[in-house]
Design a protein around this motif. Structure first.
Motif, PDB file in Angstrom:
ATOM      1  N   LYS A 224       0.844  -1.198   0.000  1.00  0.00           N
ATOM      2  CA  LYS A 224       0.000   0.000   0.000  1.00  0.00           C
ATOM      3  C   LYS A 224       0.880   1.250   0.000  1.00  0.00           C
ATOM      4  CE  LYS A 224      -4.062   1.896   2.146  1.00  0.00           C
ATOM      5  NZ  LYS A 224      -5.252   1.537   2.839  1.00  0.00           N
ATOM      6  N   GLY A 225       0.535   2.190  -0.852  1.00  0.00           N
ATOM      7  CA  GLY A 225       1.291   3.429  -0.945  1.00  0.00           C
ATOM      8  C   GLY A 225       2.456   3.367  -1.919  1.00  0.00           C
ATOM      9  N   GLU A 226       2.810   2.185  -2.381  1.00  0.00           N
ATOM     10  CA  GLU A 226       3.903   2.055  -3.344  1.00  0.00           C
ATOM     11  C   GLU A 226       3.309   1.704  -4.702  1.00  0.00           C
ATOM     12  OE1 GLU A 226       7.723  -0.815  -4.208  1.00  0.00           O
ATOM     13  OE2 GLU A 226       7.142  -0.462  -2.139  1.00  0.00           O
ATOM     14  N   LYS A 227       3.741   2.417  -5.722  1.00  0.00           N
ATOM     15  CA  LYS A 227       3.232   2.172  -7.066  1.00  0.00           C
ATOM     16  C   LYS A 227       4.017   1.055  -7.730  1.00  0.00           C
ATOM     17  CE  LYS A 227       1.916   6.970  -7.755  1.00  0.00           C
ATOM     18  NZ  LYS A 227       2.155   8.188  -8.540  1.00  0.00           N
ATOM     19  N   SER A 228       3.297   0.196  -8.433  1.00  0.00           N
ATOM     20  CA  SER A 228       3.982  -0.856  -9.179  1.00  0.00           C
ATOM     21  C   SER A 228       4.717  -0.228 -10.354  1.00  0.00           C
ATOM     22  CB  SER A 228       2.968  -1.880  -9.691  1.00  0.00           C
ATOM     23  OG  SER A 228       2.228  -1.325 -10.767  1.00  0.00           O
ATOM     24  N   ILE A 229       5.637  -0.973 -10.916  1.00  0.00           N
ATOM     25  CA  ILE A 229       6.388  -0.466 -12.063  1.00  0.00           C
ATOM     26  C   ILE A 229       5.445  -0.210 -13.235  1.00  0.00           C
ATOM     27  CG2 ILE A 229       7.067  -2.775 -12.893  1.00  0.00           C
ATOM     28  CD1 ILE A 229       9.213   0.426 -13.134  1.00  0.00           C
ATOM     29  N   LEU A 230       4.415  -1.041 -13.398  1.00  0.00           N
ATOM     30  CA  LEU A 230       3.471  -0.829 -14.492  1.00  0.00           C
ATOM     31  C   LEU A 230       2.718   0.486 -14.316  1.00  0.00           C
ATOM     32  CD1 LEU A 230       2.034  -4.435 -14.988  1.00  0.00           C
ATOM     33  CD2 LEU A 230       3.753  -3.260 -16.355  1.00  0.00           C
ATOM     34  N   THR A 231       2.301   0.780 -13.091  1.00  0.00           N
ATOM     35  CA  THR A 231       1.613   2.041 -12.809  1.00  0.00           C
ATOM     36  C   THR A 231       2.533   3.220 -13.083  1.00  0.00           C
ATOM     37  OG1 THR A 231       0.209   0.990 -11.159  1.00  0.00           O
ATOM     38  CG2 THR A 231       0.422   3.381 -11.030  1.00  0.00           C
ATOM     39  N   GLN A 232       3.779   3.102 -12.665  1.00  0.00           N
ATOM     40  CA  GLN A 232       4.741   4.178 -12.905  1.00  0.00           C
ATOM     41  C   GLN A 232       4.948   4.416 -14.397  1.00  0.00           C
ATOM     42  OE1 GLN A 232       8.401   3.859 -10.522  1.00  0.00           O
ATOM     43  NE2 GLN A 232       7.284   2.418  -9.229  1.00  0.00           N
ATOM     44  N   LEU A 233       5.026   3.357 -15.163  1.00  0.00           N
ATOM     45  CA  LEU A 233       5.221   3.477 -16.603  1.00  0.00           C
ATOM     46  C   LEU A 233       4.007   4.126 -17.273  1.00  0.00           C
ATOM     47  CD1 LEU A 233       6.874   0.026 -17.395  1.00  0.00           C
ATOM     48  CD2 LEU A 233       8.015   2.234 -17.122  1.00  0.00           C
ATOM     49  N   LYS A 234       2.815   3.739 -16.813  1.00  0.00           N
ATOM     50  CA  LYS A 234       1.589   4.314 -17.384  1.00  0.00           C
ATOM     51  C   LYS A 234       1.478   5.799 -17.084  1.00  0.00           C
ATOM     52  CE  LYS A 234      -1.159   0.763 -16.066  1.00  0.00           C
ATOM     53  NZ  LYS A 234      -2.392   0.051 -15.727  1.00  0.00           N
ATOM     54  N   GLU A 235       2.101   6.250 -16.004  1.00  0.00           N
ATOM     55  CA  GLU A 235       2.076   7.683 -15.677  1.00  0.00           C
ATOM     56  C   GLU A 235       2.984   8.486 -16.608  1.00  0.00           C
ATOM     57  OE1 GLU A 235       3.118   7.839 -11.548  1.00  0.00           O
ATOM     58  OE2 GLU A 235       1.099   7.288 -10.899  1.00  0.00           O
ATOM     59  N   VAL A 236       3.920   7.819 -17.246  1.00  0.00           N
ATOM     60  CA  VAL A 236       4.903   8.486 -18.095  1.00  0.00           C
ATOM     61  C   VAL A 236       4.520   8.423 -19.575  1.00  0.00           C
ATOM     62  CG1 VAL A 236       7.322   8.412 -18.831  1.00  0.00           C
ATOM     63  CG2 VAL A 236       6.745   8.061 -16.450  1.00  0.00           C
ATOM     64  N   THR A 237       3.921   7.331 -19.986  1.00  0.00           N
ATOM     65  CA  THR A 237       3.562   7.155 -21.397  1.00  0.00           C
ATOM     66  C   THR A 237       2.209   6.465 -21.482  1.00  0.00           C
ATOM     67  OG1 THR A 237       4.453   6.465 -23.547  1.00  0.00           O
ATOM     68  CG2 THR A 237       4.727   4.912 -21.729  1.00  0.00           C
ATOM     69  N   SER A 238       1.718   6.274 -22.676  1.00  0.00           N
ATOM     70  CA  SER A 238       0.402   5.653 -22.846  1.00  0.00           C
ATOM     71  C   SER A 238       0.469   4.167 -22.494  1.00  0.00           C
ATOM     72  CB  SER A 238      -0.075   5.811 -24.284  1.00  0.00           C
ATOM     73  OG  SER A 238       0.695   4.998 -25.152  1.00  0.00           O
TER      74      SER A 238
ATOM     75  N   LYS B 111      11.821   7.715 -21.526  1.00  0.00           N
ATOM     76  CA  LYS B 111      11.794   7.875 -20.075  1.00  0.00           C
ATOM     77  C   LYS B 111      11.228   6.615 -19.418  1.00  0.00           C
ATOM     78  CE  LYS B 111      10.212  10.911 -16.388  1.00  0.00           C
ATOM     79  NZ  LYS B 111       9.474  12.123 -16.030  1.00  0.00           N
ATOM     80  N   ALA B 112      10.129   6.105 -19.962  1.00  0.00           N
ATOM     81  CA  ALA B 112       9.515   4.895 -19.407  1.00  0.00           C
ATOM     82  C   ALA B 112      10.461   3.697 -19.555  1.00  0.00           C
ATOM     83  CB  ALA B 112       8.180   4.617 -20.103  1.00  0.00           C
ATOM     84  N   THR B 113      11.135   3.600 -20.694  1.00  0.00           N
ATOM     85  CA  THR B 113      12.071   2.492 -20.921  1.00  0.00           C
ATOM     86  C   THR B 113      13.217   2.543 -19.919  1.00  0.00           C
ATOM     87  OG1 THR B 113      11.500   2.469 -23.275  1.00  0.00           O
ATOM     88  CG2 THR B 113      13.536   1.361 -22.642  1.00  0.00           C
TER      89      THR B 113
END
Length: 150
Positions: free
Chosen positions: A18-32, A85-87
């Protein structure tokens, strides 16, 4: 195997504290999401719910990826700032994972070999080094000190 959501039947992320974003969520915040799935397919297939052999397989599973996207089109995405950036974020996370694997390999070898033990201790010092600045270093960064002997 990934679990799926009831509404969409698509994979949902599990196991993130809880409170930590998964890598997939982080990537979606940067690109589509489309481009995020593509870079995962290229560099981290373990993050996808199944082993997609081709881009066509990926497109068939994820309806948000336009049917007209070709390999050539998708490869051009890699030139976009947001995709780069996401890569980099993804590869940095994978680098951390690989460093942990190396730590474990060195540890096992160090049990039986004194040379490996030396390499393990050197690696451990670097691996566990605290690279963060101290609070004082942070405060003093950029401060110009005047010489008192004018």
């Amino acid at each position: 195997m990934a679990t799926t959501t009831k509404k969409t039947g698509k994979p949902k992320e599990v196991g993130t504290p809880k409170g930590e974003k998964s890598i997939l969520t982080q990537l979606k915040e940067v690109t589509s999401e489309t481009k995020m799935r593509y870079i995962c397919w290229l560099y981290a297939k373990e993050l996808l719910p199944q082993d997609f052999k081709t881009l066509e397989d990926l497109k068939a599973y994820y309806p948000m990826i336009p049917k007209g996207v070709t390999e050539k089109t998708a490869q051009r995405w890699l030139l976009e700032d947001s995709v780069q950036k996401a890569t980099k974020m993804l590869l940095k996370a994978k680098h951390g994972q690989k460093m942990i694997e190396l730590y474990n390999i060195y540890y096992e070898k160090a049990k039986d070999d004194t040379n490996a033990f030396k390499a393990f201790t050197d690696f451990s010092q670097e691996f566990f080094a605290d690279s963060k600045e101290t609070e004082l270093q942070s405060i003093l960064k950029g401060v110009k000190l005047e010489d008192g002997d004018n």
